[in-house]
Design a protein around this motif. Structure first.
Motif, short mmCIF file in Angstrom:
data_model
loop_
_atom_site.label_atom_id
_atom_site.label_comp_id
_atom_site.label_asym_id
_atom_site.label_seq_id
_atom_site.Cartn_x
_atom_site.Cartn_y
_atom_site.Cartn_z
N GLU A 279 0.81 -1.23 0.00
CA GLU A 279 0.00 0.00 0.00
C GLU A 279 0.84 1.27 0.00
N LEU B 104 -0.42 9.77 -0.31
CA LEU B 104 -1.00 10.03 1.00
C LEU B 104 0.10 10.07 2.08
N PHE B 105 1.13 9.25 1.91
CA PHE B 105 2.24 9.26 2.85
C PHE B 105 3.11 10.49 2.53
N ASP C 219 0.75 -1.20 -5.17
CA ASP C 219 -0.34 -0.26 -5.43
C ASP C 219 0.31 1.11 -5.68
N ASP D 150 -3.91 2.93 -8.88
CA ASP D 150 -4.96 3.28 -7.92
C ASP D 150 -5.32 4.76 -8.07
N ASN E 231 -7.05 -0.32 -10.42
CA ASN E 231 -7.67 -0.15 -9.10
C ASN E 231 -8.32 1.23 -9.08
N ILE F 297 -9.92 -4.33 -10.30
CA ILE F 297 -10.53 -4.39 -8.97
C ILE F 297 -11.89 -3.71 -9.04
N LEU G 55 -14.95 -2.30 -6.94
CA LEU G 55 -15.43 -1.85 -5.62
C LEU G 55 -16.95 -1.96 -5.59
N ASP H 278 -14.00 -6.34 -4.39
CA ASP H 278 -13.56 -5.66 -3.16
C ASP H 278 -14.79 -5.18 -2.40
N LEU I 142 -15.01 -3.45 0.21
CA LEU I 142 -14.72 -2.16 0.84
C LEU I 142 -14.74 -2.20 2.37
N GLY J 286 -8.49 -3.44 0.89
CA GLY J 286 -7.50 -2.52 1.44
C GLY J 286 -7.54 -2.70 2.94
N ASN K 116 -7.49 0.10 5.93
CA ASN K 116 -8.69 0.93 6.15
C ASN K 116 -9.31 0.63 7.51
N ASN L 110 -7.95 2.65 10.42
CA ASN L 110 -7.74 4.08 10.20
C ASN L 110 -8.24 4.89 11.39
N ARG M 226 -2.83 -0.15 15.57
CA ARG M 226 -3.30 -0.53 14.25
C ARG M 226 -2.87 -1.94 13.87
N ILE N 44 -4.23 -5.44 -0.15
CA ILE N 44 -3.36 -4.27 -0.19
C ILE N 44 -3.00 -3.99 1.26
N1 THG Z 1 -9.56 -0.94 -1.78
C1 THG Z 1 -8.85 -0.77 -2.90
N2 THG Z 1 -7.83 0.10 -2.99
C2 THG Z 1 -7.50 0.87 -1.93
C3 THG Z 1 -8.20 0.73 -0.73
C4 THG Z 1 -9.28 -0.20 -0.67
N3 THG Z 1 -6.46 1.74 -2.02
C5 THG Z 1 -6.22 2.70 -0.98
C6 THG Z 1 -6.52 2.08 0.38
N4 THG Z 1 -7.82 1.47 0.36
C7 THG Z 1 -5.46 1.07 0.74
N5 THG Z 1 -4.22 1.74 1.01
C8 THG Z 1 -4.01 2.40 2.22
C9 THG Z 1 -2.91 3.22 2.33
C10 THG Z 1 -2.66 3.88 3.50
C11 THG Z 1 -3.51 3.75 4.58
C12 THG Z 1 -4.60 2.93 4.48
C13 THG Z 1 -4.86 2.25 3.30
C14 THG Z 1 -3.26 4.49 5.82
N6 THG Z 1 -2.50 5.55 5.76
C15 THG Z 1 -2.19 6.38 6.89
C16 THG Z 1 -3.45 7.10 7.38
O1 THG Z 1 -4.28 7.51 6.56
O2 THG Z 1 -3.57 7.28 8.59
C17 THG Z 1 -1.18 7.42 6.49
C18 THG Z 1 -0.35 7.77 7.65
C19 THG Z 1 0.99 8.31 7.24
O3 THG Z 1 1.02 9.35 6.54
O4 THG Z 1 1.99 7.71 7.62
O5 THG Z 1 -3.77 4.14 6.84
O6 THG Z 1 -9.97 -0.38 0.34
N7 THG Z 1 -9.16 -1.52 -3.95
#
Ligand code: THG
Length: 258
Positions: free
Chosen positions: A6, A11-12, A43, A75, A96, A120, A122, A160, A162, A196, A199, A202, A207, A227
């Motif tokens: 992932e 997002l990171f 991804d 994605d 995705n 994928i 959803l 997926d 979700l 994913g 999720n 979150n 975690r 993922i």
């Molecule tokens: N289904 C499908 N694709 C997806 C998802 C899904 N892609 C995106 C996501 N969900 C899966 N990937 C992540 C990536 C990061 C996080 C969760 C799912 C995550 N990130 C921290 C947060 O948001 O708190 C970032 C923290 C940081 O910056 O360090 O948790 O469901 N097909």
């Protein structure tokens, strides 16, 4: 179990900054680390709220595939960014994602056909994510039949259900497990599935334990791909143990070292 990292996600913070700066080094080291940790696929997500989505995606795909040939899972909710990413891929590609929205499927399925991509699906539409397992299965069925109308066989899809944050919707975790069971009944052989995983935790504390417990529950319900954070060693051990318990890997005393 197909393990998708992932972490190549804007997002990171560090990844987002490397994309902004078009800094290949960080991205390439990061991608190689994911593969070393056991990722079978990556991804690839440029992150939300960019005005340079397609250009950023094309750069990110090219940067990653300079150092690895693992499949990429493109994605993005945006069709332009998705198209740019899929076009840039030289190796196996997973789209995705699509939703069950007719407009979305009519854009994504021809793109998948043209580039021989897996997709994928959803289980959501313009009304959002359904509240129960049965509606998720209904939407999955609609996506399978619509894909076939585009000459895409069900074996090219990943369903997926979700996964939702446990913090926001505690009742959804078991509904997703039930959806996973229902998905197995939609076709013979059973359709492939993906989630994913992160999720679910979150916005929660601890975690890692939440993620790997849910992973075990999902694997028990037939999950085929996920993922995940492949840098979470305990999670990767749980995946190996799950493969052992599902008899996907032959038993050996030192399976965790494999
Ligand atoms: N289904 C499908 N694709 C997806 C998802 C899904 N892609 C995106 C996501 N969900 C899966 N990937 C992540 C990536 C990061 C996080 C969760 C799912 C995550 N990130 C921290 C947060 O948001 O708190 C970032 C923290 C940081 O910056 O360090 O948790 O469901 N097909």
């Amino acid at each position: 179990m197909l393990v998708i990292s992932e972490r190549i996600n804007g997002l990171f913070v560090q990844v987002g900054k490397a994309i902004d700066d078009r800094d290949p080094r960080f991205i390439q080291e990061h991608a190689l680390k994911q593969v070393a940790c056991g990722a079978h696929a990556l991804d690839i997500n440029v992150g939300p709220g960019r005005d340079d989505g397609p250009a950023a995606m094309e750069w990110l795909v090219n940067t990653v595939q300079e150092v690895t040939s693992v499949p990429l899972c493109i994605d993005s909710p945006g069709i332009k960014t998705m198209t740019a990413g899929v076009k840039a891929c030289r190796n196996k590609v997973i789209i995705n994602s699509t939703t069950a929205e007719m407009k979305k499927m009519q854009a994504i399925f021809p793109l998948a056909k043209e580039h021989d991509a897996d997709i994928i699906c959803l289980t959501m539409d313009e009304r959002g994510i359904p509240n129960d397992a049965e509606s998720r299965a209904e939407m999955a069925m609609l996506m399978m039949t619509t894909a076939m109308e585009h000459d895409i066989m069900p074996d090219r899809l990943f369903l997926d259900p979700l996964v939702m944050p446990i913090k926001a919707a505690q009742d959804q975790a078991m509904k997703v497990i039930r959806a996973m069971h229902l998905f197995q009944t939609l076709n013979d052989p059973a359709p492939r599935t993906v989630v994913g995983l992160s999720n679910v935790s979150n916005g929660a504390k601890e975690r890692s334990i939440i993620n790997r417990t849910y992973l075990g529950m999902l694997m028990g319900a037939g999950l085929g791909a996920a993922i995940v954070d492949v840098q979470d060693e305990l999670l990767m051990e749980a995946i190996k143990a799950g493969e052992l318990l599902r008899a996907e890997k032959l038993y050996c005393d030192d399976f965790l070292r494999a």
